[in-house]
Design a protein around this motif. Structure first.
Motif, PDB file in Angstrom:
ATOM      1  N   GLY A 145       0.800  -1.222   0.000  1.00 21.81           N
ATOM      2  CA  GLY A 145       0.000   0.000   0.000  1.00 21.81           C
ATOM      3  C   GLY A 145       0.826   1.261   0.000  1.00 21.81           C
ATOM      4  O   GLY A 145       0.362   2.328   0.389  1.00 21.81           O
ATOM      5  N   ASP A 146       2.062   1.161  -0.441  1.00 23.08           N
ATOM      6  CA  ASP A 146       2.953   2.335  -0.479  1.00 23.08           C
ATOM      7  C   ASP A 146       3.071   2.818  -1.914  1.00 23.08           C
ATOM      8  O   ASP A 146       3.259   2.032  -2.823  1.00 23.08           O
ATOM      9  N   ASN A 147       2.929   4.093  -2.153  1.00 22.25           N
ATOM     10  CA  ASN A 147       3.024   4.629  -3.506  1.00 22.25           C
ATOM     11  C   ASN A 147       4.449   4.512  -4.022  1.00 22.25           C
ATOM     12  O   ASN A 147       5.366   5.117  -3.465  1.00 22.25           O
ATOM     13  N   ALA A 148       4.630   3.742  -5.087  1.00 21.08           N
ATOM     14  CA  ALA A 148       5.969   3.508  -5.628  1.00 21.08           C
ATOM     15  C   ALA A 148       6.598   4.808  -6.095  1.00 21.08           C
ATOM     16  O   ALA A 148       5.990   5.598  -6.774  1.00 21.08           O
ATOM     17  N   GLY A 149       7.883   4.973  -5.717  1.00 15.53           N
ATOM     18  CA  GLY A 149       8.636   6.099  -6.225  1.00 15.53           C
ATOM     19  C   GLY A 149       8.416   7.416  -5.504  1.00 15.53           C
ATOM     20  O   GLY A 149       9.111   8.385  -5.774  1.00 15.53           O
ATOM     21  N   THR A 150       7.449   7.479  -4.580  1.00 18.98           N
ATOM     22  CA  THR A 150       7.141   8.771  -3.979  1.00 18.98           C
ATOM     23  C   THR A 150       8.256   9.264  -3.069  1.00 18.98           C
ATOM     24  O   THR A 150       8.542  10.455  -3.033  1.00 18.98           O
ATOM     25  N   PHE A 151       8.880   8.371  -2.311  1.00 21.43           N
ATOM     26  CA  PHE A 151       9.950   8.795  -1.416  1.00 21.43           C
ATOM     27  C   PHE A 151      11.101   9.399  -2.217  1.00 21.43           C
ATOM     28  O   PHE A 151      11.681  10.407  -1.819  1.00 21.43           O
ATOM     29  N   GLU A 152      11.412   8.782  -3.361  1.00 20.56           N
ATOM     30  CA  GLU A 152      12.502   9.290  -4.193  1.00 20.56           C
ATOM     31  C   GLU A 152      12.174  10.660  -4.788  1.00 20.56           C
ATOM     32  O   GLU A 152      13.059  11.392  -5.212  1.00 20.56           O
ATOM     33  N   SER A 153      10.873  10.994  -4.829  1.00 17.58           N
ATOM     34  CA  SER A 153      10.471  12.289  -5.387  1.00 17.58           C
ATOM     35  C   SER A 153      10.677  13.431  -4.398  1.00 17.58           C
ATOM     36  O   SER A 153      10.619  14.600  -4.766  1.00 17.58           O
ATOM     37  N   LEU A 154      10.908  13.095  -3.112  1.00 17.93           N
ATOM     38  CA  LEU A 154      11.122  14.134  -2.105  1.00 17.93           C
ATOM     39  C   LEU A 154      12.502  14.766  -2.279  1.00 17.93           C
ATOM     40  O   LEU A 154      13.467  14.089  -2.602  1.00 17.93           O
ATOM     41  N   SER A 155      12.574  16.058  -2.010  1.00 15.89           N
ATOM     42  CA  SER A 155      13.877  16.724  -2.004  1.00 15.89           C
ATOM     43  C   SER A 155      14.617  16.327  -0.724  1.00 15.89           C
ATOM     44  O   SER A 155      14.019  15.786   0.216  1.00 15.89           O
ATOM     45  N   GLU A 156      15.929  16.582  -0.694  1.00 17.60           N
ATOM     46  CA  GLU A 156      16.704  16.254   0.504  1.00 17.60           C
ATOM     47  C   GLU A 156      16.187  17.024   1.716  1.00 17.60           C
ATOM     48  O   GLU A 156      16.133  16.500   2.828  1.00 17.60           O
ATOM     49  N   ARG A 157      15.775  18.263   1.519  1.00 11.41           N
ATOM     50  CA  ARG A 157      15.228  19.064   2.623  1.00 11.41           C
ATOM     51  C   ARG A 157      13.912  18.477   3.116  1.00 11.41           C
ATOM     52  O   ARG A 157      13.658  18.412   4.321  1.00 11.41           O
ATOM     53  N   GLU A 158      13.060  18.023   2.188  1.00 13.11           N
ATOM     54  CA  GLU A 158      11.785  17.423   2.580  1.00 13.11           C
ATOM     55  C   GLU A 158      11.998  16.138   3.366  1.00 13.11           C
ATOM     56  O   GLU A 158      11.294  15.876   4.351  1.00 13.11           O
ATOM     57  N   LYS A 159      12.981  15.338   2.968  1.00 12.26           N
ATOM     58  CA  LYS A 159      13.296  14.116   3.707  1.00 12.26           C
ATOM     59  C   LYS A 159      13.780  14.444   5.124  1.00 12.26           C
ATOM     60  O   LYS A 159      13.438  13.771   6.091  1.00 12.26           O
ATOM     61  N   GLU A 160      14.582  15.500   5.209  1.00 11.16           N
ATOM     62  CA  GLU A 160      15.110  15.940   6.497  1.00 11.16           C
ATOM     63  C   GLU A 160      13.974  16.376   7.414  1.00 11.16           C
ATOM     64  O   GLU A 160      13.925  15.995   8.598  1.00 11.16           O
ATOM     65  N   ILE A 161      13.041  17.135   6.884  1.00 13.35           N
ATOM     66  CA  ILE A 161      11.914  17.622   7.679  1.00 13.35           C
ATOM     67  C   ILE A 161      10.962  16.480   8.017  1.00 13.35           C
ATOM     68  O   ILE A 161      10.419  16.417   9.131  1.00 13.35           O
ATOM     69  N   LEU A 162      10.774  15.552   7.100  1.00 15.96           N
ATOM     70  CA  LEU A 162       9.961  14.370   7.374  1.00 15.96           C
ATOM     71  C   LEU A 162      10.478  13.640   8.606  1.00 15.96           C
ATOM     72  O   LEU A 162       9.703  13.283   9.512  1.00 15.96           O
ATOM     73  N   ALA A 163      11.789  13.417   8.655  1.00 19.04           N
ATOM     74  CA  ALA A 163      12.377  12.712   9.790  1.00 19.04           C
ATOM     75  C   ALA A 163      12.184  13.482  11.095  1.00 19.04           C
ATOM     76  O   ALA A 163      11.813  12.906  12.123  1.00 19.04           O
TER      77      ALA A 163
END
Length: 217
Positions: A145-163
């Motif tokens: 149930g995870d959207n394929a490829g969506t995590f890779e679409s995040l910018s490095e800053r977005e990944k940082e803020i997600l964490a």
């Protein structure tokens, strides 16, 4: 004629590739570079159709950085990554940077020639085991149930803020840690949640746990 530039920090590797490729199957090697900085300068001058790019170059810009900048500089030039790294993370990052293909240095010569022709024609090329791996990962994500490829679409800053959001930090605390405004944090948070189709903080925490982002060290 497909015009090629070879980028690798090892002179022997560059020489071998140039001898292998020049004059074969309508290929013409028009230049070479030893690092990302030189590659960008030479590409601007030579306007090659395909840049054969190594990833690991200790001096100057690395291959990933150079690929991203080259695609902004010359969007019509295709980049084919030629590397020893049989690694999914490098593969995803190369694609995200704008590479049209990814092939291993251990590949047969015929496969390299085929890959160059593919990307020169505007197509994408991945070495066979990478294609199988990506398809397997895609199917696993669909199954879970995870959207394929969506995590890779995040910018490095977005990944940082997600964490950081998942770790329980407030927008103000994140802004102070990253030295950005609260409004910027809110904007990134809204964008990443839209991309991941997440509605609540618990959803975000679960997603971050699946991605191994909850490191509190």
């Amino acid at each position: 004629m497909v015009r090629i530039m070879v980028v690798d920090d090892h002179a022997v590797v560059r020489s071998g590739l140039m001898n292998l490729l020049h004059g074969k199957h309508g290929l013409e090697v028009v230049g070479e570079a030893a690092d990302g900085d030189e590659a960008l300068a030479k590409a601007e001058e030579l306007k090659p159709d395909v840049v054969l790019m190594d990833l690991s170059m200790p001096h100057g810009k690395d291959g990933l950085t150079a690929t991203g900048e080259l695609k902004k500089q010359l969007p019509d030039t295709s980049v084919l990554i030629l590397t020893m790294h049989d690694d999914e993370e490098y593969l995803f990052r190369a694609i995200h940077a704008g590479a049209s293909g990814y092939i291993l240095k251990s590949a047969p010569h015929e496969e390299l020639l085929t890959a160059i022709q593919y990307v020169a024609a505007g197509n994408a090329y991945l070495y066979p085991s990478a294609t199988k791996r990506l398809m397997s990962d895609y199917l696993d994500k669909i199954k879970n149930g995870d959207n394929a490829g969506t995590f890779e679409s995040l910018s490095e800053r977005e990944k940082e803020i997600l964490a950081k959001v998942a770790q329980g930090y407030s927008n103000k605390e994140i802004a102070e840690q990253l030295i950005i405004s609260v409004k910027t944090v809110e904007s990134h948070k809204s964008n990443l949640m839209d991309k991941l189709d997440l509605k609540t903080r618990p959803d975000l925490v679960k997603y971050a746990m699946k991605k191994g982002l909850l490191n509190f060290d």
